[in-house]
Write an enzyme that holds these catalytic residues in place. Structure first.
Site, PDB file in Angstrom:
ATOM      1  N   PHE A  26      -1.586   8.707  11.718  1.00  0.00           N
ATOM      2  CA  PHE A  26      -2.047   9.979  10.085  1.00  0.00           C
ATOM      3  C   PHE A  26      -2.987  10.652  11.379  1.00  0.00           C
ATOM      4  CE2 PHE A  26      -3.746   6.736   8.211  1.00  0.00           C
ATOM      5  CZ  PHE A  26      -4.696   6.585   9.067  1.00  0.00           C
ATOM      6  N   TYR A  43       0.602  -0.872   0.025  1.00  0.00           N
ATOM      7  CA  TYR A  43       0.227   0.182   0.374  1.00  0.00           C
ATOM      8  C   TYR A  43       1.030   1.021   0.382  1.00  0.00           C
ATOM      9  CZ  TYR A  43      -2.471   3.222   1.427  1.00  0.00           C
ATOM     10  OH  TYR A  43      -4.032   4.659   1.343  1.00  0.00           O
ATOM     11  N   TYR A  91     -15.734  37.221  42.629  1.00  0.00           N
ATOM     12  CA  TYR A  91     -15.098  36.281  42.146  1.00  0.00           C
ATOM     13  C   TYR A  91     -14.206  36.249  40.786  1.00  0.00           C
ATOM     14  CZ  TYR A  91     -18.053  32.831  44.396  1.00  0.00           C
ATOM     15  OH  TYR A  91     -18.947  32.263  45.708  1.00  0.00           O
ATOM     16  N   ASN A 143       0.110  12.853   3.252  1.00  0.00           N
ATOM     17  CA  ASN A 143       0.043  11.763   4.519  1.00  0.00           C
ATOM     18  C   ASN A 143       0.145  12.060   5.448  1.00  0.00           C
ATOM     19  OD1 ASN A 143      -1.618  10.151   5.959  1.00  0.00           O
ATOM     20  ND2 ASN A 143      -2.155   8.854   4.633  1.00  0.00           N
ATOM     21  N   GLU A 171     -12.134   4.695   5.510  1.00  0.00           N
ATOM     22  CA  GLU A 171     -11.827   5.286   5.966  1.00  0.00           C
ATOM     23  C   GLU A 171     -13.154   6.397   7.014  1.00  0.00           C
ATOM     24  OE1 GLU A 171      -9.791   8.769   4.512  1.00  0.00           O
ATOM     25  OE2 GLU A 171      -8.481   7.378   3.499  1.00  0.00           O
ATOM     26  N   ARG A 192     -10.960  37.702  43.257  1.00  0.00           N
ATOM     27  CA  ARG A 192     -10.380  36.895  43.989  1.00  0.00           C
ATOM     28  C   ARG A 192      -9.801  35.127  43.571  1.00  0.00           C
ATOM     29  NH1 ARG A 192     -14.293  33.837  48.250  1.00  0.00           N
ATOM     30  NH2 ARG A 192     -15.662  35.398  47.102  1.00  0.00           N
ATOM     31  N   HIS A 208      -5.843  15.002  -5.476  1.00  0.00           N
ATOM     32  CA  HIS A 208      -6.203  15.516  -4.050  1.00  0.00           C
ATOM     33  C   HIS A 208      -5.916  16.609  -3.532  1.00  0.00           C
ATOM     34  CE1 HIS A 208      -5.681  11.395  -2.679  1.00  0.00           C
ATOM     35  NE2 HIS A 208      -5.943  11.670  -1.919  1.00  0.00           N
TER      36      HIS A 208
END
Length: 554
Positions: free
Chosen positions: A371, A61, A311, A227, A457, A314, A91
């Site tokens: 990734f 792969y 507050y 990637n 995915e 403080r 991409h």
């Protein structure tokens, strides 16, 4: 880069030691980078393993198969290089605004450092081209949206990488001094990244300005380039730096507010912090104590009949401290991620892996999930919420200075004489409240999921979206802190002039007064808010306070 750049300013990348501060130096100050010579051996060895695997013809792969849902499609050896370049083209499908120059530089820097670890299988020439692009001011045009934070920041990294093969576009600096950002603070956030001082050129022409030829990618290189979590971690590193600076400014603003509202610093006593020893709480308490040490204003009412402050004053150490601890938690993840191998698959010596892996007798290729941006995404979302609360407590302190139903008798309504005829600083509080509302309305991207790539995915982190969220929140928070500083400086005008500030609060007051005069008549405060926000973004306030008290705030 100018030849005047000294080796001391140079950032040396070895894949192991990159820091948040170095990301800022390269992204904003234009520090040059180089690859550690000892690291080059690891890059070469990793590439040799890929070449061996290509020669073996085993299906691996990322080397000779399709991607995502197309993982089972085998690619002929003679088309492997085409596969890698097609990957970049397909991409590069981002959208939205272009990344600013500082964001692109952070992206390129962190990608180089990840490749330098020697687990990605790229050739040295790929890394060297990226280094040259960074040093010569060749900044790829990168669309900001498109990353799901798994398989890393694919679309933005693809836009970046297209320039390496002579495609896409880049902004190229026109000459010395053309940097768009400096350590005076970031100039570009969620605006378009087209900075002044740059020519916009096609990828091949941009490379030519530095004497570089477009690359023809080899096996695995396209996937190795796109990637990873580099957009997320680059943005996160800048956000950590900016958040820490905003926290120090918030401590200074809170200390000045405490002083001018006749509050007590007893709540910052070390004894209180010691019995609840959260590190951030103790640090903020120490900061306020240092900032107010020797204040005649604080000393003048030490024995008054007030029992407790509100507050927002403080509990400053507890609230600011909790935000500090959240940012420190994010910093820890960023420091790990900056020096991690986050692409997939990763290339190892065969004897370094215990599990079954594809490869050859001497090289192993392991597919995994480094990734995935979740280690950053969850902490980024947490920090966005924490910083929102920093803005919330600052806005409440602003209210205590302005609100005639709450403020001390020596302060006029909305910090102006002749209130009613004049509105004073009434509306800057509106701005602070509006920005606080925007912070509160931000989502928590890491809780969402959008399965993609045919279901392969099926769980993603949305880490880049989380990083952009934090960047927006930090920008708003610094403006809310600026409003507090503006109001606290104005409140100081109504304190008995015979009483002196402490060295630290005095330096804080003077830093504001150098850019904003006292409010004697109503006027537009828009520019003044922006000027004080820029003071918070820069290191100027830090420097002034450090000079005054003899040590840096934590």
């Amino acid at each position: 880069m100018s030849e005047a750049d000294s080796d001391a300013d140079r950032v040396v990348l070895d894949g192991e030691s990159l820091t948040v501060e170095e990301v800022v130096a390269v992204a904003r100050e234009g520090a040059p980078v180089e690859i550690d010579e000892g690291t080059r051996g690891a890059i070469r060895e990793s590439r040799a393993r890929i070449e061996e695997i290509v020669g073996s013809d085993e299906a691996v792969y990322g080397v000779n198969t399709g991607f995502g849902e197309l993982v089972d499609v085998r690619i002929p050896r003679e088309r492997i290089n085409d596969l890698q370049e097609n990957l970049l083209r397909s991409h590069a499908a981002g959208a939205g605004r272009e990344l600013s120059t500082e964001e692109v530089r952070a992206l390129v820097l962190t990608r180089i450092n990840a490749l330098a670890k020697g687990y990605s299988g790229v050739r040295e020439v790929v890394v060297d081209h990226l280094v040259a692009m960074l040093n010569e001011g060749i900044h790829p045009v990168v669309r900001s949206r498109g990353s799901l934070g798994a398989s890393g920041d694919l679309a933005p990294l693809a836009h970046l990488s297209l320039v390496l093969i002579g495609e896409g576009e880049a902004r190229v600096e026109k000459g010395e001094g053309a940097k768009s950002t400096t350590d005076d603070g970031p100039r570009c956030r969620e605006r378009d990244g087209g900075d002044d001082g740059h020519d916009r050129l096609p990828g091949d022409e941009a490379l030519a300005t530095a004497g570089l030829e477009p690359l023809s990618l080899a096996a695995k290189e396209g996937l190795a380039l796109i990637n990873g979590t580099q957009l997320t971690v680059g943005l996160a590193a800048l956000a950590v730096h900016d958040a820490e600076r905003a926290l120090r400014a918030a401590d200074a603003a809170g200390a000045l507010t405490t002083e001018v509202t006749m509050g007590t610093t007893a709540s910052c006593d070390p004894a209180i912090q010691a019995v609840r020893p959260h590190p951030g709480q103790a640090a903020s308490a120490r900061n306020v104590k240092r900032l107010t040490e020797g204040s005649e204003i604080v000393e003048s009412h030490r024995n008054c009949d007030r029992v407790q402050d509100a507050y927002s004053i403080r509990c400053l150490p507890q609230v600011h401290g909790a935000v500090r601890d959240a940012v420190a938690h994010l910093r820890g993840a960023v420091e790990v991620e900056l020096n991690s191998a986050t692409d997939n698959p990763l290339v190892f010596p065969r004897d370094a892996v215990s599990d079954r892996a594809s490869g050859t007798a001497s090289a192993a290729v392991l597919s995994g999930g480094n990734f995935h941006g979740e280690p950053l995404a969850l902490r980024l979302d947490y920090v966005a919420g924490a910083l929102t609360d920093l803005a919330a407590i600052a806005e409440r302190r602003v209210d205590r200075m302005l609100n005639p139903n709450l403020q001390e008798p020596h302060l006029p309504p909305f910090l102006t004489a002749e209130s009613g005829l004049r509105s004073g600083y009434m509306i800057p509080q509106y701005t602070a409240a509006a920005l606080l509302n925007e912070c509160r309305s931000e989502g928590r991207p890491s809780t969402d999921n959008a399965p993609v790539s045919g279901g392969q995915e099926d769980h993603v982190s949305m880490s880049a979206t989380s990083a952009f969220t934090v960047r927006r929140v930090v920008e708003r928070v610094r403006t809310v802190v600026a409003v507090e500083l503006l109001c606290a400086a104005q409140a100081a005008e109504f304190v008995d002039p015979a009483l002196s500030h402490a060295a630290g609060t005095g330096a804080t007051y003077e830093a504001v007064r150098e850019i904003v005069p006292p409010l004697d008549e109503d006027r537009s405060s828009h520019g003044e808010i922006e000027a004080v926000a820029a003071l918070v973004a820069s290191d100027a306030l830090d420097r002034r306070v450090t000079e005054a008290i003899g040590e840096a705030l934590e």
